[in-house]
Scaffold this motif. Sequence first.
Motif, PDB file in Angstrom:
ATOM      1  N   ASN A 442       0.606  -1.884  -0.147  1.00  0.00           N
ATOM      2  CA  ASN A 442       0.191  -0.080  -0.400  1.00  0.00           C
ATOM      3  C   ASN A 442       1.099   1.280  -0.153  1.00  0.00           C
ATOM      4  OD1 ASN A 442      -2.574  -1.316   0.132  1.00  0.00           O
ATOM      5  ND2 ASN A 442      -2.692  -1.585   1.970  1.00  0.00           N
ATOM      6  N   LEU A 443       1.870   1.143   1.134  1.00  0.00           N
ATOM      7  CA  LEU A 443       2.924   2.116   1.042  1.00  0.00           C
ATOM      8  C   LEU A 443       3.495   3.085  -0.461  1.00  0.00           C
ATOM      9  CD1 LEU A 443       4.650   1.822   4.518  1.00  0.00           C
ATOM     10  CD2 LEU A 443       2.907   3.658   2.867  1.00  0.00           C
ATOM     11  N   GLN A 444       4.290   1.515  -1.329  1.00  0.00           N
ATOM     12  CA  GLN A 444       4.537   2.153  -2.145  1.00  0.00           C
ATOM     13  C   GLN A 444       3.720   2.267  -3.461  1.00  0.00           C
ATOM     14  OE1 GLN A 444       6.958  -1.493  -2.594  1.00  0.00           O
ATOM     15  NE2 GLN A 444       8.687  -0.346  -2.967  1.00  0.00           N
ATOM     16  N   GLY A 445       2.352   1.894  -3.420  1.00  0.00           N
ATOM     17  CA  GLY A 445       1.532   1.735  -4.495  1.00  0.00           C
ATOM     18  C   GLY A 445       1.030   3.635  -4.584  1.00  0.00           C
ATOM     19  N   ARG A 446       1.069   3.937  -2.980  1.00  0.00           N
ATOM     20  CA  ARG A 446       0.668   5.242  -2.558  1.00  0.00           C
ATOM     21  C   ARG A 446       1.974   6.296  -3.355  1.00  0.00           C
ATOM     22  NH1 ARG A 446      -2.842   6.334   2.155  1.00  0.00           N
ATOM     23  NH2 ARG A 446      -2.693   8.075   1.673  1.00  0.00           N
ATOM     24  N   TYR A 447       3.114   5.546  -3.097  1.00  0.00           N
ATOM     25  CA  TYR A 447       4.267   7.016  -3.261  1.00  0.00           C
ATOM     26  C   TYR A 447       4.961   6.240  -3.580  1.00  0.00           C
ATOM     27  CZ  TYR A 447       1.441   8.073   1.223  1.00  0.00           C
ATOM     28  OH  TYR A 447       0.368   9.239   1.787  1.00  0.00           O
ATOM     29  N   PRO A 448       4.917   5.641  -5.136  1.00  0.00           N
ATOM     30  CA  PRO A 448       5.941   5.443  -6.149  1.00  0.00           C
ATOM     31  C   PRO A 448       7.703   5.807  -5.730  1.00  0.00           C
ATOM     32  CG  PRO A 448       4.086   6.090  -7.659  1.00  0.00           C
ATOM     33  CD  PRO A 448       4.066   6.826  -5.340  1.00  0.00           C
ATOM     34  N   ALA A 449       7.911   6.853  -5.195  1.00  0.00           N
ATOM     35  CA  ALA A 449       9.254   7.139  -5.159  1.00  0.00           C
ATOM     36  C   ALA A 449       9.224   6.713  -3.798  1.00  0.00           C
ATOM     37  CB  ALA A 449       9.142   8.849  -4.617  1.00  0.00           C
ATOM     38  N   LEU A 450       8.940   5.566  -2.950  1.00  0.00           N
ATOM     39  CA  LEU A 450       9.578   5.185  -2.167  1.00  0.00           C
ATOM     40  C   LEU A 450       9.997   3.777  -2.586  1.00  0.00           C
ATOM     41  CD1 LEU A 450       6.763   5.529   1.395  1.00  0.00           C
ATOM     42  CD2 LEU A 450       8.874   6.436   0.487  1.00  0.00           C
TER      43      LEU A 450
END
Length: 506
Positions: A442-450
Motif C-alpha cells: 500500500n505504501l509503495q502503491g500510494r508513494y511510488p518514489a519510496l
Amino acid sequence: MEEYPDSALFILESISSPQKLPRADRALYALLLTQGKYKNYIPLEDDSLIKTAVEYYGDRKKSVRAAKAHYYLGATYRDMGYTSFAVEEYLAAVRLMPVKDEFLAMIYDNLAECYEEEDLDDIAMDAYRKAYQILKGKSAQVYPLRGIARMFLLQNEKDSALYYYQQALDCASVVQDSDVIGAIYHDFAIVYNEGKDYVQANKYVSRAIAIMDYDMSHNACLLKAKIMLNLNMLDSAGYFFSKDIDQLDVYGKAICYNGMYQIAKKKKEWKTATENMDVYKVLYDSIQVMTDNKELKRLMDKHQLEEHKRVLSEHAKILVVGLAVAFLFLMIICVFSFMWNDRKRKKRYITLQNELTQKRVDSMLLKEEEASEANKDEIDKKRSELTEKQIQLCISMLKTTDYYNQLEALEKATPKQLLMMRNLRKEMRSAISNSFVDVMVNLQGRYPALTGDDVYFCVLSLLCCSKSVMMELMGATSDALKTRKSRIKNKIDTQIFERVFGADNQ
C-alpha cells in the motif's frame, strides 16, 4: 567420650527429658549414649535409640556422624545376634566415612570379625588388611595384625600366622601394653599347641598367665590344662582344668569336664571318670540345644535379611514405575499443551489472514470510490482507518511467529550480543516483510518514489524498534538513517509520516 567413657555415660544419663531436645540434639544424644554404652561394654539390646541418629544423619551425604550412627547400629545388631544386618550397617559406615582415620580402621576390624563369624575367611582377611593399611605405623595396628595372623592360622598357614603375631608382639612391646602382650602370648601358645609343639606352647601360655589379669586369664588357664594333658602332666592338667571352672561359660566347662574325664581315665579312677563324663554329657546336650538355636537364629537372620532386601527391591521398583508414569504423564501434558498452543496459534494466524484478506477487499472498494470521485474527506478518513487496521493486523501476524521474540531479544541485547546476532539480519527482514506485505504494498502503491529500503525502514519504525536495532537490521549508520528519514519525509504525506515516525514510535 574418648578418655573417660564412664564419665561421659554418667553425664549423658543424667540429662532429664532428652525427648524434649531439638531434633538435632536428640540425634546427637542418641549417638553419644549408644557410643557410651558400647565403650563401657554394656550390651546393646535395643536398636530404637540409635535409629534416631541414623534417621537424622541419613545415609547419602558423607559425614563422620552419619558413619558413626550406622556403625553403632551395626554394633547393636551384632549384640542382638543379627550378624548379616550388622555387616550391612558396617558397610554403610565405610561408605559414609569422609576420611581414612582410626575410626574407619575400627569399622573394617569389626567388619572382618563378622565375616570371620560367617566363615568368610578371604573376605575377612581383606578387611583386616584394609584396617592395617590405615593404622600402619601406629600403636593400634596390633589389632588388625592379630586378625591377619588368626586368618592364616585358620587356613593352617602356621608360619605366616607366627610372623604376623610376632609383628603384633613387637608393636605391643613398644607401648608396653600388658593386656595386649598377654593376649598375643596366648595366641602364640594356640599356634604351637595346634602344631603339637607342646613345650613351646607351654612356655608362651605360662607367660600369658603371668602377665594377664585374673579376669582375662581363664581361657589361658584352660589352654594350659590342655597342654599339660598333652604333655602327660596329669596333676598339673587337673589343677588348671578345675582352677577357674566356675568362671567359664558352658563351652569352657564342657572342655574342662571332658579333660578331667580323660585324666581320671588315665589314672584309672573310674568313679571320678564316670561322674565327669555324666556332667560332660549334660553340658554337651545343652551345647547342642544352643547350637541348634543359634543355627535357627542364623537362618531367621538370613531370612529377615532376604525379606528386607526384597522389600527394598519392591520399593525401588515401585519408585521407578512411579517416576516413569509421572514422566510419561508430564510428557503427555507437555505434548498436549504444545499441540493446543500450536493449534491456537494457527487458528489465530488464519483469523488474521482472513482479516487481512478482508482489508484488501476494502482497499479495492476504496479505490473504486476514488474513481467515482465521491467525498474526498470521507475517503481519506476511510483510508486512514484502513491503513491503521492493516498495521495492527500485520503487527499481530508478526507476533504469532518466533521472529517477534527474536526482535524483542535484539532490543535487550548488548552491543557485543548484537554483533553476534548479525547473521539473523536477512531472516528478520524476510519475516518482517512477509508479515507486513500489505502495508508495504500500500505504501509503495500510494508513494511510488519510496524504495524497498525506505518502506522497510518505515515498518521498523511502526514496530517501535530502537535506533540501535534499526542500524543493525538495516546495516546502516545513525547518520544514514537520519538522511533516509529526511528523504522519506519529502516523498509521503505529512499525516502518514507522523503516523510512521511520530513521537510514540521513537
